[in-house]
Design an enzyme around this catalytic site. Structure first.
Site, PDB file in Angstrom:
ATOM      1  N   TYR A 204      67.420  25.947  98.687  1.00 47.21           N
ATOM      2  CA  TYR A 204      66.232  25.403  98.241  1.00 47.21           C
ATOM      3  C   TYR A 204      66.552  23.820  97.629  1.00 47.21           C
ATOM      4  CZ  TYR A 204      63.887  29.687  98.145  1.00 47.21           C
ATOM      5  OH  TYR A 204      62.986  30.913  98.871  1.00 47.21           O
TER       6      TYR A 204
ATOM      7  N   CYS B 217      55.270  27.379  54.072  1.00 47.15           N
ATOM      8  CA  CYS B 217      54.571  28.118  55.043  1.00 47.15           C
ATOM      9  C   CYS B 217      55.643  28.904  56.095  1.00 47.15           C
ATOM     10  CB  CYS B 217      53.872  27.061  55.629  1.00 47.15           C
ATOM     11  SG  CYS B 217      52.533  26.205  54.696  1.00 47.15           S
TER      12      CYS B 217
ATOM     13  N   LYS C 236      71.800  27.677 109.442  1.00 48.55           N
ATOM     14  CA  LYS C 236      71.242  26.567 108.889  1.00 48.55           C
ATOM     15  C   LYS C 236      71.244  25.271 109.609  1.00 48.55           C
ATOM     16  CE  LYS C 236      70.885  28.560 104.229  1.00 48.55           C
ATOM     17  NZ  LYS C 236      71.546  28.340 102.757  1.00 48.55           N
TER      18      LYS C 236
ATOM     19  N   LYS D 203      62.098  18.719  52.294  1.00 44.57           N
ATOM     20  CA  LYS D 203      62.088  17.334  52.978  1.00 44.57           C
ATOM     21  C   LYS D 203      61.861  16.287  52.058  1.00 44.57           C
ATOM     22  CE  LYS D 203      58.011  16.570  55.016  1.00 44.57           C
ATOM     23  NZ  LYS D 203      56.807  16.949  55.820  1.00 44.57           N
TER      24      LYS D 203
ATOM     25  N   THR E 159      73.412  22.854  89.167  1.00 45.66           N
ATOM     26  CA  THR E 159      73.327  23.434  87.801  1.00 45.66           C
ATOM     27  C   THR E 159      74.732  23.722  87.443  1.00 45.66           C
ATOM     28  OG1 THR E 159      71.081  23.819  88.048  1.00 45.66           O
ATOM     29  CG2 THR E 159      72.195  24.509  86.055  1.00 45.66           C
TER      30      THR E 159
ATOM     31  N   HIS F  43      62.083  26.189  78.732  1.00 41.08           N
ATOM     32  CA  HIS F  43      61.018  27.075  79.477  1.00 41.08           C
ATOM     33  C   HIS F  43      61.125  28.325  79.445  1.00 41.08           C
ATOM     34  CE1 HIS F  43      61.368  23.254  82.399  1.00 41.08           C
ATOM     35  NE2 HIS F  43      60.920  22.847  81.282  1.00 41.08           N
TER      36      HIS F  43
END
Length: 436
Positions: free
Chosen positions: A10, A268, A35, A324, A124, A217
């Protein structure tokens, strides 16, 4: 440019089509003769919209051809892209057999090549792979020195199946990890005409960027699914919730909260994460990502403690006690938790936080500071210079701008631990960052 592409799956096939379509002379290389035959016939070896037309045009114009001969491809080109697969092993680690074999063959081909060649890893691979696997093999089989006799770079791809050609032509950015400037320049010239920033970093940084993007992701998908599952159990449409959440580009979908550092705190986030996790459990909803957040947060505080402890000195200055800068709020403060850990382990701790000190004497939080945490309150000092002078290890706990100079100009004989991100870059000196 004359470019060879190793691996016509790919990633490789798309790169071959897009590069030849932009005028480069491309040689595609694969161990599969089938291929190569398809490439030389102008046919796509994969299903990807628009790729067949690109490959056919490349072959027709003579800018694209395929071969199974590694040496032929290396000798005929200036730059080689490794696009071979790196599948997962059963234990989750990467299988690098394909990378290693290609590097052996490529190294042998480089041995007799006089022209400088640049090897680009587009596959990768985990951080450290190029330095610890790719370069040693190339050097061994070529008899040459990387960065001197041949170039090496990393160029992670961000192509999605079914939209790969569009992703190639309109990327959010082009990431280049370079071993040397010449390698980076040569690779960057390929992408100069794309309307996207070119980011040039070190090799390991580029390797890590690819994994960070993909894990981010995956995290977003998982987060949305867990929120959707909890929302449905509450009788709410999760799609409606996430539609509004995604409208916020100031906090929710922005660079905010996306810098490594100490744990989150305040009134919070800890409270709300805990409440939603508890309710999901009560409703028998599996939400392992959301349920893990508080454990991960605690682990970051523990890491900060371990960094202090490893130095061996018992005299520690903690600069910043509130969660903070610019506030006296100590609710769920990871800095306060860190202080408690240090006190409990017998460290000689001194603390500087002018906002908390003022609140102790004048503010609404005075009762809490003096009566609920008197052992911490007693360690607050008003003289920053004195606190620094009397400590061996200085911990920058929050982003009070008065602390920044200590990360950039560490006092003689001191160690600085930066939990904020004041350090201009990662160094091997007397300052160390929690994630850098």
């Amino acid at each position: 440019m004359r470019i060879s592409i190793f691996g016509l799956g790919y990633v490789g096939a798309v790169c071959a089509g897009c590069l030849s379509g932009r005028g480069h002379e491309v040689v595609g290389v694969d161990i599969s003769a089938a291929k190569i035959d398809m490439i030389n016939q102008g046919k796509s070896p994969i299903v990807e919209p628009g790729l067949g037309e690109l490959l056919a045009e490349g072959v027709k114009t003579g800018r694209l051809r395929g071969t199974t001969n590694v040496t032929e491809a290396v000798l005929a080109t200036e730059l080689s892209m490794l696009c071979v697969g790196t599948p997962s092993k059963l234990n989750g680690d990467l299988e690098l057999d394909y990378i290693e074999e290609v590097c052996r063959q490529m190294g042998s081909a480089l041995r007799d090549k006089t022209e400088r060649h640049t090897v680009v890893v587009r596959s990768t691979v985990l951080p450290g792979t190029v330095h610890n696997v790719v370069i040693p093999i190339l050097e061994e089989f070529s008899g040459k020195k990387a960065g001197v006799d041949f170039g090496v770079a990393v160029n992670p791809e961000f192509l999605r199946e079914s939209t790969a050609i569009k992703d190639y032509n309109f990327p959010p950015m082009t990431v280049i990890g370079e071993l040397d400037k010449a390698s980076g320049r040569r690779l960057a010239s390929i992408y100069a005409e794309l309307d996207a920033p070119i980011v040039r970093k070190g090799i390991a940084v580029a390797e890590m960027i690819k994994y960070t993007c993909n894990v981010w992701h995956a995290t977003k998908v998982t987060f949305a699914n867990e929120i959707g599952n909890i929302a449905k159990a509450a009788g709410v449409d999760g799609r409606e919730v996430m539609e509004v959440v995604c409208m916020d580009n100031k906090l929710n979908l922005s660079q905010y909260y996306m810098r490594p550092g100490l744990a989150f705190g305040g009134s919070c986030l800890p409270k709300d994460v805990s409440a939603l996790s508890y309710r999901a459990h009560l409703w028998d909803i599996e939400a392992p990502l959301i349920s893990s957040l508080m454990r991960s947060n605690a682990a970051q505080v523990q890491k900060a403690y371990d960094m202090i402890d490893k130095h061996g000195s018992r005299k520690v200055a903690l600069l910043g006690l509130s969660f903070k800068a610019g506030t006296d709020d100590l609710r769920e403060s990871p800095q306060l938790e860190l202080a408690e850990m240090l006190i409990g382990k017998g460290f000689k701790l001194s603390i500087f936080d002018s906002n908390v000190e003022y609140a102790r004497d004048h503010g609404a939080n005075g009762h809490y500071i003096k009566n609920e945490i008197p052992h911490v309150s007693a360690l607050l000092q008003s003289d920053l210079d004195k606190v620094v002078a009397e400590a061996d290890v200085i911990v920058l706990g929050n982003a009070d701008p008065r602390f920044e100079k200590l990360a950039k100009d560490v006092p003689a004989g001191k160690k600085v631990i930066d939990l904020v991100g004041f350090m201009p870059q990662r160094t091997a000196g007397a300052a160390e960052g929690i994630c850098w």
